[in-house]
Design a protein around this motif. Structure first.
Motif, short mmCIF file in Angstrom:
data_model
loop_
_atom_site.label_atom_id
_atom_site.label_comp_id
_atom_site.label_asym_id
_atom_site.label_seq_id
_atom_site.Cartn_x
_atom_site.Cartn_y
_atom_site.Cartn_z
N TRP A 28 -134.88 9.46 -41.56
CA TRP A 28 -134.11 8.76 -42.04
C TRP A 28 -134.72 8.89 -42.84
O TRP A 28 -133.30 8.54 -44.35
CB TRP A 28 -134.22 7.14 -40.87
N LEU A 29 -135.34 7.86 -43.70
CA LEU A 29 -135.85 7.50 -44.99
C LEU A 29 -135.63 8.98 -45.78
O LEU A 29 -134.84 8.62 -47.46
CB LEU A 29 -137.86 6.78 -45.03
N ILE A 30 -136.68 9.42 -44.84
CA ILE A 30 -136.47 10.91 -46.37
C ILE A 30 -134.45 11.58 -46.34
O ILE A 30 -134.53 12.25 -47.45
CB ILE A 30 -137.62 12.32 -45.23
N THR A 31 -134.61 11.67 -45.67
CA THR A 31 -132.93 12.22 -45.63
C THR A 31 -131.47 11.52 -46.56
O THR A 31 -131.42 12.14 -46.74
CB THR A 31 -132.20 12.79 -43.85
N VAL A 33 -134.61 22.65 -30.65
CA VAL A 33 -133.53 23.96 -31.31
C VAL A 33 -132.22 23.90 -30.99
O VAL A 33 -131.19 23.07 -31.49
CB VAL A 33 -133.77 25.48 -31.00
N ALA A 34 -132.29 22.87 -29.01
CA ALA A 34 -130.77 22.82 -28.66
C ALA A 34 -130.93 21.79 -29.04
O ALA A 34 -128.81 21.66 -29.44
CB ALA A 34 -131.35 22.41 -26.97
N ILE A 35 -131.33 20.42 -29.16
CA ILE A 35 -130.92 19.64 -30.28
C ILE A 35 -130.09 20.10 -31.29
O ILE A 35 -129.01 18.89 -32.02
CB ILE A 35 -131.83 18.09 -30.09
N VAL A 36 -131.10 20.34 -32.60
CA VAL A 36 -130.62 21.28 -33.60
C VAL A 36 -128.51 21.79 -33.17
O VAL A 36 -128.06 21.30 -34.25
CB VAL A 36 -131.47 21.81 -34.73
N TRP A 37 -128.74 22.56 -32.92
CA TRP A 37 -127.43 23.57 -32.50
C TRP A 37 -126.06 22.25 -31.98
O TRP A 37 -125.49 22.17 -32.35
CB TRP A 37 -127.96 24.19 -30.82
N SER A 70 -126.55 14.79 -41.24
CA SER A 70 -127.69 15.20 -41.43
C SER A 70 -129.12 14.45 -41.54
O SER A 70 -130.17 14.85 -40.88
CB SER A 70 -127.90 15.50 -43.26
N VAL A 71 -128.52 13.07 -41.39
CA VAL A 71 -129.41 12.03 -41.35
C VAL A 71 -129.79 12.15 -39.65
O VAL A 71 -130.89 11.80 -38.96
CB VAL A 71 -128.69 10.75 -41.65
N ALA A 72 -128.97 11.77 -39.10
CA ALA A 72 -128.53 11.76 -37.14
C ALA A 72 -129.67 12.93 -36.84
O ALA A 72 -130.15 12.89 -36.01
CB ALA A 72 -127.80 11.77 -37.33
N THR A 73 -129.22 13.66 -37.16
CA THR A 73 -129.73 15.11 -37.10
C THR A 73 -131.67 15.44 -37.15
O THR A 73 -132.26 15.87 -36.21
CB THR A 73 -128.88 16.70 -37.60
N ALA A 74 -131.62 15.03 -38.57
CA ALA A 74 -132.99 14.88 -38.55
C ALA A 74 -134.03 13.67 -37.95
O ALA A 74 -135.07 14.56 -37.12
CB ALA A 74 -132.93 14.64 -40.14
#
Length: 562
Positions: free
Chosen positions: A36-39, A248-252, A261-265
């Motif tokens: 969360w901090l990086i993104t 991979v499935a979660i990113v998709w 992008s924050v939640a995805t990361a």
């Protein structure tokens, strides 16, 4: 589990489980907050918006190391304590069980390798499973809050890696893992036979055959361990693939639903870390089958029936000069004919009685019954009119004990081997016992602190028997029992030992088992035991003038000496 973990260690086990779970949760929090901090920092918000995350990263990083150290400390502490308690209970189960059919190397393997299974069960199976369950549940809850679809994907991956895969590895290894512990015990037994019996094997030309059998046992064990390695490698590969495919499935899913992008990361990296405590469960499932097999072997030993039945309400221990009365004693080994059949004898205070007879007549069985290391079928053994069965076996052995037929020498100094019979004995007491056994010259020349080596190999046969006699005299029981003290000694050494023994037991209540007749003129009564029954009794003079086993043996010895 209650049979493995003493009640006093349950609290330590809970502390270890909590510390392990907290360490894995701290790792999960570290990755989630760092992601969360990086993104979020890439969006260039005000620094104040990142301060909480910065503090969280530091806190999680520090606490993870602290909790991991606490988990290792508490987990290994409870595991080692449980292992020690298991070995203690195993000792307590073996001691009253009498002679065992298991080979010494097999027992050693069970005592060392199989009790290690208690550590494996706790450190490598139970505690990791608890930590993985807690961490996985928290990760799924967080993912459910951020993106429900991703939470279901994570849950599916964790179930595959943490439940189905361990069950699969356990099922795959169940066929052969139960054979690993017996295979190790067999190899240990064969190696022990090669080491301790090398001289006999070489003398009879059997060294090659024994070595081949040992190599075959080693090859068999190696084959089993290779199969175990293949299962481990396959399980690890499957787990890592499941971890990668889940991420991979979660990113998709995040991209398909337009998640930021924050939640995805956070979801991707958190899911990746959530598998860390789960992946070792596949190896734990495989290990569990071997652990359970080892624990069953320990249970088999602990369930061995006691050699004697202890009284529920022990009688008062007899005191003062002891009179031992044996009446119509019958002892049977299994379903065979009685080893002793109606034996009767009396030992009054200060009286010395010798029992002679051919091998297999039941002489050693009689002493075992008197010392309560085996039970008797019928008849009575009374000590000052108190039935021996009404006393604890330890109490009986405190009153009646002595020199066994095969005395054991521990790998310790001469003095320490003596102190086995008298831990609190003074140096003067040790010296008196050694002098009475006529071993003082050797002890002074060799040194009291000289290590005697494994099985007392640095001692001659006569010195070994004299050491055993010194132990018996040092223990100084009210009734001294001596089983074949001159066994396997040459005539001259045996005659000297018997003379010293009879001199040392003068005035002591003594029961002497022997097949050598020289010196028995000094005892008060001689009993001839044949086929489990007393066929003759009397003094040396009486028996040498009466036809029977004693007179025949006496004449044979007289011809041998002339």
């Amino acid at each position: 589990m209650s049979g493995l973990i003493p009640s006093g260690l349950n609290r330590r086990l809970v502390v270890a489980a909590l510390a392990g779970s907290a360490a894995d949760l701290a790792g999960l929090g570290l990755i989630a907050s760092a992601a969360w901090l990086i993104t979020r920092a890439a969006e260039q918000p005000p620094l104040a918006a990142l301060s909480v995350a910065i503090v969280g990263v530091r806190a999680f990083a520090t606490s993870r190391g602290v909790f991991r150290y606490a988990e290792r400390l508490a987990g290994h502490d409870v595991a080692l304590r449980a292992q020690a308690a298991t070995r203690e209970r195993l000792y307590e189960a073996l001691i009253p069980s009498g002679p065992l059919s298991h080979r010494g190397a097999d027992l050693l393997s069970r005592m060392v390798d199989d009790t290690d299974a208690v550590q494996d069960l706790l450190v490598r199976c139970l505690l990791p499973a608890i930590a993985a369950l807690v961490t996985g549940a928290v990760a799924v809850v967080i993912a459910l809050f951020l993106l429900p679809a991703a939470a279901f994907a994570l849950l599916a991956g964790l179930v595959i890696a943490g439940v189905l895969l361990p069950i699969g590895t356990a099922a795959a290894s169940r066929r052969w893992s139960a054979r690993l512990a017996p295979a190790r015990a067999d190899l240990a037994a064969r190696v022990a036979d090669l080491v301790h019996g090398s001289a006999d094997l070489a003398a009879y030309g059997a060294k090659g055959e024994a070595l081949a059998a040992g190599m075959a046992a080693d090859d068999h064990l190696a084959a089993l361990e290779r199969r175990q390695s293949r299962v481990s490698a396959t399980a690890l590969l499957t787990g890592v693939l499941t971890q990668g495919l889940t991420v991979v499935a979660i990113v998709w899913i995040c991209q398909a639903t337009g998640t930021g992008s924050v939640a995805t990361a956070v979801l991707a990296l958190m899911s990746l870390v959530a598998f860390e405590p789960v992946l070792p469960l596949a190896a734990a499932g495989e290990r569990l089958t071997g652990v359970l097999a080892a624990l069953r072997r320990l249970t088999d030993l602990r369930s061995l029936p006691a050699a004697v039945t202890e009284p529920a309400a022990p009688a008062v221990t007899p005191s003062g000069p002891l009179t031992i009365e044996v009446s119509n004693l019958v002892v049977r080994h299994g379903e065979a004919r009685p080893a002793l059949n109606g034996v009767s004898l009396t030992l009054t205070p200060g009286r010395r009685v010798a029992i002679v007879g051919p091998s297999g007549a039941g002489k050693s069985t009689l002493l075992s019954a008197l010392m309560r290391t085996i039970d008797y079928e019928s008849g009575n053994i009374t000590i000052n009119e108190v039935e021996a069965r009404d006393l604890p076996s330890e109490t009986v052995r405190h009153l009646m004990t002595g020199l066994t037929q095969d005395p054991y020498v521990f790998q310790a100094s001469f003095k320490d081997n003596l102190r086995l019979a008298g831990p609190e004995a003074s140096d003067e007491g040790l010296a008196n016992a050694v002098q009475a056994a006529h071993l003082d010259t050797w002890a002074d020349r060799t040194g009291w602190d000289t290590p005697l080596g494994e099985d007392g190999r640095t001692l001659s046969g006569g010195q070994l028997q004299r050491l055993a006699l010194a132990r018996a005299l040092l223990y100084n029981p009210p009734v001294l029992l001596l089983d074949e003290p001159a066994e396997a000694l040459d005539e001259q050494t045996a005659a000297a030992l018997m003379a010293d023994l009879l001199d040392a037991t003068h005035g002591r209540t003594t029961l002497l088992i022997t097949h050598r007749l020289r010196g028995l003129e000094a005892v008060d009564e001689i009993l001839v035991l044949e086929d489990g029954q007393i066929t003759q009794r009397g003094t040396h003079t009486d028996l040498t003038t009466t036809d029977g086993y004693y007179r025949t043996l006496w004449q044979s010895e007289a011809m041998l000496h002339t």
